[in-house]
Motif scaffolding. Structure first.
Motif, short mmCIF file in Angstrom:
data_model
loop_
_atom_site.label_atom_id
_atom_site.label_comp_id
_atom_site.label_asym_id
_atom_site.label_seq_id
_atom_site.Cartn_x
_atom_site.Cartn_y
_atom_site.Cartn_z
N ALA A 197 0.84 -1.20 0.00
CA ALA A 197 0.00 0.00 0.00
C ALA A 197 0.87 1.25 0.00
CB ALA A 197 -0.92 0.00 1.21
N LEU A 198 1.94 1.23 0.80
CA LEU A 198 2.86 2.37 0.83
C LEU A 198 3.54 2.55 -0.52
CD1 LEU A 198 4.34 4.59 2.34
CD2 LEU A 198 5.99 2.87 3.14
N ILE A 199 3.97 1.43 -1.11
CA ILE A 199 4.59 1.51 -2.43
C ILE A 199 3.61 2.08 -3.44
CG2 ILE A 199 5.51 0.13 -4.34
CD1 ILE A 199 6.67 -1.77 -2.26
N GLY A 200 2.33 1.68 -3.33
CA GLY A 200 1.31 2.18 -4.23
C GLY A 200 1.16 3.69 -4.14
N VAL A 201 1.19 4.21 -2.92
CA VAL A 201 1.07 5.67 -2.73
C VAL A 201 2.29 6.38 -3.30
CG1 VAL A 201 1.00 7.50 -1.01
CG2 VAL A 201 -0.42 5.45 -0.71
N PRO A 205 2.31 8.42 -9.28
CA PRO A 205 2.56 9.08 -10.57
C PRO A 205 3.04 8.11 -11.67
CG PRO A 205 3.55 10.31 -8.77
CD PRO A 205 3.15 8.98 -8.22
N LEU A 206 3.43 6.91 -11.28
CA LEU A 206 3.96 5.95 -12.25
C LEU A 206 2.97 4.86 -12.61
CD1 LEU A 206 7.51 5.50 -10.64
CD2 LEU A 206 6.91 6.95 -12.59
N ARG A 207 1.71 5.06 -12.24
CA ARG A 207 0.72 4.00 -12.47
C ARG A 207 0.47 3.72 -13.95
NH1 ARG A 207 -3.93 4.68 -7.75
NH2 ARG A 207 -2.56 4.09 -6.02
N HIS A 208 0.88 4.65 -14.80
CA HIS A 208 0.73 4.38 -16.23
C HIS A 208 1.80 3.40 -16.71
CE1 HIS A 208 3.77 7.51 -15.86
NE2 HIS A 208 4.21 7.19 -17.06
N LYS A 209 2.84 3.18 -15.89
CA LYS A 209 3.87 2.21 -16.24
C LYS A 209 3.34 0.80 -16.01
CE LYS A 209 7.26 5.23 -16.97
NZ LYS A 209 7.97 5.36 -18.27
#
Length: 226
Positions: A197-201, A205-209
């Motif tokens: 969850a922390l990594i997700g937060v 900004p890189l969720r398009h990767k």
């Protein structure tokens, strides 16, 4: 012109792929390890598994600097990208891949890195390729759990969501899972959930990767079952 690392070939009339040791610079050598050692590890893995009646390709030829594997058809990833997860043929391939992985685990073996690009589908048959990460020491419950998470991480990276195709693959694996590997993966993911969850937060900004977009659906798949 020098021969390529991976090339199509024909052995005694049977189509196949010849693979040779990779030649890399210092940076990739430091990242990936000694390519000659990785090549030899993979070659020995294929040879050691030939008589195990498992979904690995037949070795058509082998030498100190190469080996040739029988062609096993297109990869599941290539089919998924070409036709999409809702295509019936793609759905059948994903279900078959998940079932084959569960049967592999049931036989006591782990692949090591079962990404969709390392799973082929042809004539209704699944074949696992690319055994650079195969190790006898990983033929354990922990190794099976790792395999399972890698498989669904890669699938979630392709879909970006827990869609019908992902759920069909999950159900297919669970139908063949007599050892409770799925339950073990759920337990491991729930332990890792705060970290993920922390990594997700931090990586929002890189969720398009590709790899980062897999995190949220992977956690949802294992931690919030439907």
């Amino acid at each position: 012109m020098s021969a390529g690392r991976i090339e199509r070939t024909v052995v005694s009339g049977q189509p196949g792929w010849v693979k040779r040791a990779e030649h890399v610079g210092l940076r990739l050598r430091l990242q990936k390890g000694d390519p000659r050692r990785l090549f030899e590890t993979e070659r020995r893995a294929y040879l050691s598994l030939q008589d195990a009646h498992l979904p690995f390709p037949k070795v058509l030829a082998s030498g100190p600097d190469h080996f040739v594997l029988a062609d096993a058809g297109p990869t599941v990833r290539s089919l998924l990208r070409a036709a999409g997860p809702q295509d019936p043929g793609v759905r059948a391939a994903l279900v078959a891949a998940a079932e084959a992985l569960a049967r592999l685990h049931g036989a006591g073996y782990s692949h090591g890195r079962p990404n969709l690009c390392d799973i082929c589908w042809q004539d209704g048959r699944i074949t696992f390729i690319d055994l650079e990460k195969y190790r006898v020491t990983q033929n354990t419950r922990s190794g099976h759990i790792r395999d399972l998470l890698i498989f669904f991480f890669d699938l979630c990276a392709e879909t970006g969501a827990v869609d019908a195709a992902v759920l069909a693959a999950r159900d297919a694996y669970c139908r063949q899972d007599a050892q409770g590997i799925w339950a073990g993966a759920v337990q491991r993911m729930r332990l890792l959930r705060p970290v993920l969850a922390l990594i997700g937060v931090l990586t929002r900004p890189l969720r398009h990767k590709r790899d980062f977009r897999a995190l949220a659906p992977l956690v949802a798949l294992f931690c919030d079952p439907r």
